[in-house]
Design an enzyme around this catalytic site. Structure first.
Site, short mmCIF file in Angstrom:
data_model
loop_
_atom_site.label_atom_id
_atom_site.label_comp_id
_atom_site.label_asym_id
_atom_site.label_seq_id
_atom_site.Cartn_x
_atom_site.Cartn_y
_atom_site.Cartn_z
N HIS A 122 -23.88 48.51 107.35
CA HIS A 122 -23.12 48.25 108.57
C HIS A 122 -21.89 49.16 108.49
O HIS A 122 -21.41 49.47 107.41
CB HIS A 122 -22.72 46.78 108.55
CG HIS A 122 -21.95 46.30 109.74
ND1 HIS A 122 -20.61 46.54 109.89
CD2 HIS A 122 -22.34 45.58 110.82
CE1 HIS A 122 -20.21 45.98 111.02
NE2 HIS A 122 -21.23 45.40 111.61
N ASP A 199 -21.51 42.96 100.41
CA ASP A 199 -21.17 42.57 101.78
C ASP A 199 -22.11 41.42 102.15
O ASP A 199 -23.29 41.63 102.42
CB ASP A 199 -21.37 43.79 102.70
CG ASP A 199 -21.35 43.42 104.18
OD1 ASP A 199 -21.15 42.23 104.51
OD2 ASP A 199 -21.55 44.33 105.00
N GLN A 202 -24.30 38.90 106.21
CA GLN A 202 -25.60 38.39 106.69
C GLN A 202 -26.31 37.52 105.66
O GLN A 202 -27.37 36.97 105.95
CB GLN A 202 -26.52 39.57 107.07
CG GLN A 202 -25.98 40.42 108.19
CD GLN A 202 -25.87 39.67 109.51
OE1 GLN A 202 -26.53 38.65 109.72
NE2 GLN A 202 -25.03 40.16 110.39
N LYS A 225 -20.15 33.64 110.99
CA LYS A 225 -21.61 33.75 110.82
C LYS A 225 -22.13 32.60 109.96
O LYS A 225 -23.31 32.52 109.66
CB LYS A 225 -21.97 35.09 110.18
CG LYS A 225 -21.67 36.29 111.09
CD LYS A 225 -22.24 37.57 110.49
CE LYS A 225 -21.56 38.82 110.96
NZ LYS A 225 -21.93 39.27 112.29
N CYS A 363 -24.44 48.34 115.09
CA CYS A 363 -23.28 48.76 114.28
C CYS A 363 -23.73 49.46 113.00
O CYS A 363 -23.11 49.32 111.94
CB CYS A 363 -22.37 47.60 113.92
SG CYS A 363 -21.56 46.88 115.35
#
Lengths: 405, 135
Positions: A122, A199, A202, A225, A363
């Site tokens: 991303h 990261d 997600q 999220k 993105c």
């Protein structure tokens, strides 16, 4: 413990609404999740019962607000299995957390150092390191993927060297859904003495995240999220690293002693949290984690895999539809293309039928270029979705196909 | 390029009673216009968007603006025709005088177009007005 989707769904007020007279099929969960009543209640309760600034007031409300605020840190530390509560640093989200790390370890980069990211990145976990490399003279290396969306581990091994200072990679690809072998990669990177940032934007809402088991140095994510409010996120980092960093933002909360010419810094976590924090956001995120942790993770993952499998089977039956990202180990994300239909057109027509998806570059412009695509349409599933939502998606897709033909 | 007039478009869209017919009409409008050749799609003409790209080109003929547009998304292309129907083959004076807000209102676009797309259309409107105001 079984997984009662209807009972879970009933806790999300927004899912009860319709869109333009059509029932809502919310399939844009990788962008943000909806909020359960427990989180909404926590926010309302904070503002109606105990709004005050934290860590400073000499009054009852401030004490209560501070207690609730710091309790969220305990809840989060336990949720991530962090060794120390002060390893949980509140940020505005994933992007700010990555920038905070880049300000910390990024200042230790020098010419000759190498930073490895992946083709899946991303923009937040790419541009930040790209710019940190430009500032320091370090070199950015890109770990390739296969066309399926899986990382090429042999290529990663070849990139990794004594010069590698940091490996930054996504837990899960936002565009393709691939779950990366983060523990395996962390282990290899640590053997070479490199730091590892995961990261988790997600990954966090799709299963157990145990930062000690992963073995990384930093795990970052956004609260929104994870069924929490927007504007709040987490940097989890190893205490011994967070302690030696140069401070980031300066101001109230993060200092120890101040005179007109000099200042000394406070201890973790405060030294990395300047100014009045997002108190309501932190309390709301604490409520989200409490709510989420009470679910049966295994049953939740099984439900999500069932949705993915069901959707994948439907996709195989729809002529002209092609799934982008076919790694065997995926979360409930289905990026796709439809012959002779631009993703934006698909999105417009689905929207009119109550189906919310993401369309465009996700993105991740370099990844789209790597795959040779202008963008994709992406349906992403969460715990409250059902096969009925997916049926609605495919009915809508059939209509889109027919209208755009 | 032969385009329907803005009055015709308002009348046509008012005639349809469901979204499907309206969208099909916009799609068909989008398919009617020739678009730009690959060589003409240069970066200077590109109006970049996160969801789809738009290229806008123009030249003057007898002091009237001739516009050519293209988009990789056909619905966006159709929406561009809605805008161009008001601006194509018009003088700078006519372009700057045209009340786009009233036109969008007559099209009932707010109800049919989500804000992201609305903003994109407004960006094109702004760009065309800027072109007309400097000539």
């Amino acid at each position: 413990m079984s997984f009662d989707v209807a009972a879970i769904r009933a806790q999300f007020p927004l899912l009860q609404r319709d869109v333009g007279g059509k029932p809502l099929a919310y399939l844009d969960n990788a962008a943000t999740t909806q909020k359960p009543q427990a989180v909404i209640d926590a926010l309302i309760d904070f503002y109606t019962q105990c709004n005050a600034n934290v860590h400073r007031g000499a009054h009852h409300l401030s004490d209560e607000a501070t207690r609730r605020y710091e309790k969220s840190r305990d809840i989060m530390a336990q949720f991530l299995n962090a060794q120390h509560r002060e390893e949980v640093i509140w940020t505005s989200g994933t992007t700010e957390a990555i920038n905070l790390v880049a300000n910390g370890v990024g200042q230790l980069f020098k010419a000759g150092d190498e930073i490895i990211v992946t083709e899946l990145e991303h923009h937040a976990n790419l541009v930040t390191w790209q710019q940190a490399c430009k500032r320091s003279g370090a070199t950015l290396k890109i770990c390739p993927i296969f066309d399926t969306g899986e990382l090429d581990i042999d290529a990663f091994d070849a990139l990794l060297s004594e010069n590698t200072r940091l490996v930054a990679l996504p837990h899960v690809s936002n565009a393709l859904g691939t779950i990366n072998p983060i523990a395996h990669i962390s282990k290899k990177a640590k053997q070479k003495g490199a730091w590892v940032l995961v990261d988790g934007a997600q990954g966090i809402a799709h299963g157990d995240v145990d930062v000690q088991e992963i073995g990384c140095d930093f795990y970052v994510f956004s609260g929104h999220k994870l069924f929490g409010p927007t504007g709040i996120g987490v940097l989890w980092g190893r205490k011994e690293l967070l302690e030696i960093w140069p401070v980031w933002q300066t101001g109230g909360e993060m200092i120890s002693d101040v005179n007109y010419q000099n200042a000394t810094w406070g201890d973790l976590p405060n030294r990395l949290e300047a100014g009045t924090p997002n108190i309501a956001g932190v309390i709301g995120l604490g409520a989200a984690v409490t709510w989420f942790s009470a679910l049966d993770m295994k049953a939740m993952q099984a439900h999500e895999q069932d949705l993915l499998e069901y959707a994948t089977n439907c996709a195989h039956k729809l002529e002209g539809m092609r799934i982008v990202g076919t790694a065997p180990n995926k979360i409930g994300v289905m990026s796709f293309q439809l012959d002779n239909a631009h993703p934006a057109d698909i999105g417009f027509i689905l929207d009119k039928q109550g189906v919310a998806i993401r369309t465009g570059d996700n993105c991740a412009q370099p990844l789209m270029k790597r795959l040779g695509l202008p963008g994709t349409a992406r349906a992403s599933f969460s715990i409250y979705n059902t096969r009925k939502d997916i049926d609605q998606l495919f009915e809508a897709l059939k209509k889109a196909k027919q209208m755009l033909a | 390029m032969q385009l329907p007039t803005s009055t015709e478009i308002v009348e046509d869209l008012a005639f349809f009673d469901d979204w499907e017919q309206r969208y099909q009409y916009i799609i068909d409008l989008g398919k009617q216009i020739p678009g730009l050749s690959a060589e003409a799609k240069t970066s200077e003409k590109l109006v970049k968007g996160c969801q789809s790209n738009v290229w806008l080109d123009y030249h003057l003929h007898d002091a009237k603006f001739q516009f050519d547009v293209d988009s990789d998304a056909v619905i966006v292309q159709g929406l561009l025709v809605l805008v161009l129907s008001a601006y194509h083959d018009k003088s700078a004076h006519e372009i700057l005088d045209f009340d786009m807000d009233a036109y969008f209102k007559a099209l009932d676009l707010e109800r049919h177009i989500t804000p992201t797309r609305g903003n994109g259309l407004r960006a094109i409107v702004g760009k065309i007005r800027q072109i007309a105001s400097v000539v």
